[in-house]
Design a protein around this motif. Sequence first.
Motif, mmCIF file in Angstrom:
data_model
loop_
_atom_site.group_PDB
_atom_site.id
_atom_site.type_symbol
_atom_site.label_atom_id
_atom_site.label_comp_id
_atom_site.label_asym_id
_atom_site.label_seq_id
_atom_site.Cartn_x
_atom_site.Cartn_y
_atom_site.Cartn_z
ATOM 1 N N ALA A 24 0.833 -1.207 0.000
ATOM 2 C CA ALA A 24 0.000 0.000 0.000
ATOM 3 C C ALA A 24 0.866 1.253 0.000
ATOM 4 N N THR A 25 1.958 1.208 0.742
ATOM 5 C CA THR A 25 2.867 2.352 0.803
ATOM 6 C C THR A 25 3.507 2.599 -0.558
ATOM 7 N N LYS A 26 3.976 1.535 -1.188
ATOM 8 C CA LYS A 26 4.637 1.655 -2.487
ATOM 9 C C LYS A 26 3.669 2.097 -3.575
ATOM 10 N N GLU A 27 2.415 1.660 -3.475
ATOM 11 C CA GLU A 27 1.416 1.961 -4.509
ATOM 12 C C GLU A 27 0.653 3.263 -4.252
ATOM 13 N N GLY A 28 0.987 3.959 -3.176
ATOM 14 C CA GLY A 28 0.291 5.199 -2.861
ATOM 15 C C GLY A 28 -1.136 4.980 -2.372
ATOM 16 N N LYS A 29 -1.384 3.820 -1.762
ATOM 17 C CA LYS A 29 -2.727 3.488 -1.299
ATOM 18 C C LYS A 29 -2.766 3.299 0.215
ATOM 19 N N PHE A 33 -5.445 1.372 2.931
ATOM 20 C CA PHE A 33 -4.999 0.354 3.884
ATOM 21 C C PHE A 33 -5.428 0.718 5.298
ATOM 22 N N LEU A 34 -5.219 1.974 5.669
ATOM 23 C CA LEU A 34 -5.571 2.423 7.009
ATOM 24 C C LEU A 34 -7.073 2.261 7.252
ATOM 25 N N LYS A 35 -7.861 2.685 6.286
ATOM 26 C CA LYS A 35 -9.315 2.599 6.400
ATOM 27 C C LYS A 35 -9.771 1.139 6.524
ATOM 28 N N GLU A 36 -9.202 0.267 5.704
ATOM 29 C CA GLU A 36 -9.549 -1.157 5.717
ATOM 30 C C GLU A 36 -9.192 -1.816 7.045
ATOM 31 N N ALA A 41 -6.160 7.479 10.962
ATOM 32 C CA ALA A 41 -5.007 8.387 10.946
ATOM 33 C C ALA A 41 -4.717 8.863 9.528
ATOM 34 N N ASP A 42 -4.112 9.996 9.442
ATOM 35 C CA ASP A 42 -3.685 10.552 8.161
ATOM 36 C C ASP A 42 -2.425 9.809 7.706
ATOM 37 N N PRO A 43 -2.356 9.425 6.445
ATOM 38 C CA PRO A 43 -1.162 8.715 5.951
ATOM 39 C C PRO A 43 0.150 9.456 6.235
ATOM 40 N N LYS A 44 0.136 10.787 6.193
ATOM 41 C CA LYS A 44 1.355 11.552 6.490
ATOM 42 C C LYS A 44 1.792 11.345 7.935
ATOM 43 N N ASP A 45 0.815 11.275 8.854
ATOM 44 C CA ASP A 45 1.141 11.038 10.259
ATOM 45 C C ASP A 45 1.708 9.634 10.464
ATOM 46 N N VAL A 46 1.174 8.676 9.706
ATOM 47 C CA VAL A 46 1.672 7.301 9.796
ATOM 48 C C VAL A 46 3.117 7.241 9.325
ATOM 49 N N MET A 47 3.423 7.913 8.226
ATOM 50 C CA MET A 47 4.793 7.901 7.715
ATOM 51 C C MET A 47 5.749 8.612 8.671
ATOM 52 N N LYS A 48 5.291 9.678 9.336
ATOM 53 C CA LYS A 48 6.128 10.343 10.344
ATOM 54 C C LYS A 48 6.399 9.384 11.503
#
Length: 87
Positions: A24-29, A33-36, A41-48
């Motif tokens: 999901a990270t590599k594919e920009g999804k 993934f988080l929702k499923e 959380a916001d994807p940017k916060d997850v990456m931080k």
Amino acid sequence: MKTIEELYKEVIGNDGLKEKFIAATKEGKLADFLKENGCDADPKDVMKFVDGIKDSAVSDADLDKVAGGCCTSVTCGCEPPSKVCHF
């Protein structure tokens, strides 16, 4: 809803979920993934969060400084030389 920390614990404990997270990270999804997986959380916060974990990892050089081992040398300072070095 799960927190980032709760989802992280699930991901690291489940190889299948870990593979899905990476994909999901590599594919920009990552948002999907988080929702499923019940995390709003916001994807940017997850990456931080993930980057923070990587930054806090112990380096190989630091591990070498603290790694214990068998003391077989009289030059290390252990009196008498023992199976576990005190340094």
